[in-house]
Design a protein around this motif. Structure first.
Motif, PDB file in Angstrom:
ATOM      1  N   MET A 151       1.254   1.873   6.556  1.00  0.00           N
ATOM      2  CA  MET A 151      -0.143   1.481   5.577  1.00  0.00           C
ATOM      3  C   MET A 151      -0.063   1.997   4.405  1.00  0.00           C
ATOM      4  O   MET A 151      -0.787   0.927   3.533  1.00  0.00           O
ATOM      5  CB  MET A 151      -1.248   1.409   6.704  1.00  0.00           C
ATOM      6  CG  MET A 151      -1.543   1.286   8.213  1.00  0.00           C
ATOM      7  SD  MET A 151      -2.242   1.418   8.925  1.00  0.00           S
ATOM      8  CE  MET A 151      -3.752   1.985   8.376  1.00  0.00           C
ATOM      9  N   LYS A 152       0.152   3.186   4.260  1.00  0.00           N
ATOM     10  CA  LYS A 152       0.298   3.866   2.774  1.00  0.00           C
ATOM     11  C   LYS A 152       1.051   2.939   1.698  1.00  0.00           C
ATOM     12  O   LYS A 152       0.548   2.349   1.146  1.00  0.00           O
ATOM     13  CB  LYS A 152       0.685   5.354   2.871  1.00  0.00           C
ATOM     14  CG  LYS A 152       0.461   5.981   1.681  1.00  0.00           C
ATOM     15  CD  LYS A 152       0.973   7.312   1.942  1.00  0.00           C
ATOM     16  CE  LYS A 152       1.319   8.107   0.385  1.00  0.00           C
ATOM     17  NZ  LYS A 152       2.094   9.406   0.466  1.00  0.00           N
ATOM     18  N   SER A 153       2.371   2.445   2.857  1.00  0.00           N
ATOM     19  CA  SER A 153       3.174   1.727   1.429  1.00  0.00           C
ATOM     20  C   SER A 153       2.435   0.547   1.170  1.00  0.00           C
ATOM     21  O   SER A 153       2.994  -0.159   0.058  1.00  0.00           O
ATOM     22  CB  SER A 153       4.794   1.498   2.097  1.00  0.00           C
ATOM     23  OG  SER A 153       4.862   1.276   3.196  1.00  0.00           O
ATOM     24  N   GLU A 154       2.217   0.467   2.080  1.00  0.00           N
ATOM     25  CA  GLU A 154       1.747  -1.766   1.996  1.00  0.00           C
ATOM     26  C   GLU A 154       0.245  -0.664   1.058  1.00  0.00           C
ATOM     27  O   GLU A 154       0.172  -3.049   0.117  1.00  0.00           O
ATOM     28  CB  GLU A 154       0.522  -2.217   3.606  1.00  0.00           C
ATOM     29  CG  GLU A 154       1.328  -3.300   4.848  1.00  0.00           C
ATOM     30  CD  GLU A 154       1.648  -3.399   5.133  1.00  0.00           C
ATOM     31  OE1 GLU A 154       0.054  -2.934   4.915  1.00  0.00           O
ATOM     32  OE2 GLU A 154       2.402  -3.444   6.399  1.00  0.00           O
ATOM     33  N   ASN A 155      -0.486  -0.625   1.351  1.00  0.00           N
ATOM     34  CA  ASN A 155      -1.669  -0.360   0.335  1.00  0.00           C
ATOM     35  C   ASN A 155      -1.012   0.127  -1.204  1.00  0.00           C
ATOM     36  O   ASN A 155      -1.470  -0.724  -1.892  1.00  0.00           O
ATOM     37  CB  ASN A 155      -2.348   0.702   0.592  1.00  0.00           C
ATOM     38  CG  ASN A 155      -3.446   0.301   1.645  1.00  0.00           C
ATOM     39  OD1 ASN A 155      -3.307  -0.843   1.724  1.00  0.00           O
ATOM     40  ND2 ASN A 155      -3.821   1.844   2.321  1.00  0.00           N
ATOM     41  N   GLU A 156       0.184   0.409  -1.721  1.00  0.00           N
ATOM     42  CA  GLU A 156       0.666   1.137  -2.909  1.00  0.00           C
ATOM     43  C   GLU A 156       1.462  -0.184  -3.016  1.00  0.00           C
ATOM     44  O   GLU A 156       0.938  -0.154  -4.862  1.00  0.00           O
ATOM     45  CB  GLU A 156       1.681   2.179  -2.311  1.00  0.00           C
ATOM     46  CG  GLU A 156       1.076   4.313  -2.140  1.00  0.00           C
ATOM     47  CD  GLU A 156       1.906   4.419  -2.218  1.00  0.00           C
ATOM     48  OE1 GLU A 156       3.282   4.105  -2.137  1.00  0.00           O
ATOM     49  OE2 GLU A 156       1.576   5.600  -1.788  1.00  0.00           O
ATOM     50  N   MET A 157       1.413  -1.328  -2.895  1.00  0.00           N
ATOM     51  CA  MET A 157       2.199  -2.663  -3.126  1.00  0.00           C
ATOM     52  C   MET A 157       1.409  -3.279  -3.872  1.00  0.00           C
ATOM     53  O   MET A 157       1.458  -3.785  -4.891  1.00  0.00           O
ATOM     54  CB  MET A 157       2.772  -3.191  -2.095  1.00  0.00           C
ATOM     55  CG  MET A 157       4.722  -2.188  -1.529  1.00  0.00           C
ATOM     56  SD  MET A 157       5.360  -2.943  -0.445  1.00  0.00           S
ATOM     57  CE  MET A 157       6.131  -3.916  -0.530  1.00  0.00           C
ATOM     58  N   THR A 158       0.231  -3.345  -3.029  1.00  0.00           N
ATOM     59  CA  THR A 158      -0.861  -4.617  -3.365  1.00  0.00           C
ATOM     60  C   THR A 158      -1.931  -3.861  -4.545  1.00  0.00           C
ATOM     61  O   THR A 158      -2.416  -4.389  -5.349  1.00  0.00           O
ATOM     62  CB  THR A 158      -1.933  -4.406  -2.411  1.00  0.00           C
ATOM     63  OG1 THR A 158      -2.406  -2.668  -1.693  1.00  0.00           O
ATOM     64  CG2 THR A 158      -1.753  -4.647  -1.308  1.00  0.00           C
ATOM     65  N   ILE A 159      -1.886  -2.605  -5.185  1.00  0.00           N
ATOM     66  CA  ILE A 159      -2.184  -1.969  -6.234  1.00  0.00           C
ATOM     67  C   ILE A 159      -1.347  -2.017  -6.996  1.00  0.00           C
ATOM     68  O   ILE A 159      -0.668  -2.026  -7.369  1.00  0.00           O
ATOM     69  CB  ILE A 159      -2.741  -0.246  -5.965  1.00  0.00           C
ATOM     70  CG1 ILE A 159      -3.933  -0.216  -4.815  1.00  0.00           C
ATOM     71  CG2 ILE A 159      -3.192   0.582  -6.869  1.00  0.00           C
ATOM     72  CD1 ILE A 159      -4.545   1.469  -4.057  1.00  0.00           C
TER      73      ILE A 159
END
Length: 159
Positions: A151-159
């Motif tokens: 989830m953390k890596s998905e959030n970092e990719m969308t930002i």
């Protein structure tokens, strides 16, 4: 977590390691069949040597637990290194439970007919169950941590 809490937990793990090491060194001299043996023959017993060999995985798991607490103290819990550390602790717990089960089977098959292995076998059952419980709990934590990292890596990719 506060640094003092982390240091307290790390100190507890170190204390557990020291107490375990003292028991591993002292217990063979107190064992019933070792009362007439000299120091060399006490520690050259195959079952005692097997216990020392099997305890390596336990001490590796304690070391990894100290490392994991260090990662938590550095706010690096949600990282791949923490996940790898948890996996290695789980593997160590599985190795310990297998080693205990093998020792129980060995004692059950090859014990002297005048000896009663019930106490040793009961200790093996309890400690194997405890080790398996640790492995299962860590497996659950590992999955939760993996989901959090994803989830953390998905959030970092969308930002």
């Amino acid at each position: 977590m506060k640094k003092t809490s982390i240091r307290f937990l790390q100190s507890g793990v170190v204390l557990l390691a020291i107490v375990t090491l003292i028991i591993l060194i002292r217990f063979p001299m107190l064992e019933g069949r070792a009362e007439n043996l000299d120091l060399l023959h006490i520690y050259m017993d195959p079952l005692i040597l097997y216990g020392y060999l099997a305890s390596i995985a336990f001490f590796v798991a304690l070391y990894k637990a100290i490392k994991l607490l260090g990662y938590i103290g550095q706010n690096r819990l949600f990282s791949l290194t923490s996940l790898r550390t948890l996996k290695s602790i789980k593997h160590c717990a599985i190795i310990v439970s297998i080693a205990i089960a093998l020792a129980a089977i060995y004692v059950r098959i090859f014990h002297h007919k005048d000896d009663d292995p019930a106490g040793f076998l009961a200790m093996c059952i309890v400690s194997s169950f405890a080790s398996i419980s640790v492995a299962v709990a860590i497996n659950v934590l590992e999955r939760i941590l993996q989901n959090a990292i994803d989830m953390k890596s998905e959030n970092e990719m969308t930002i």
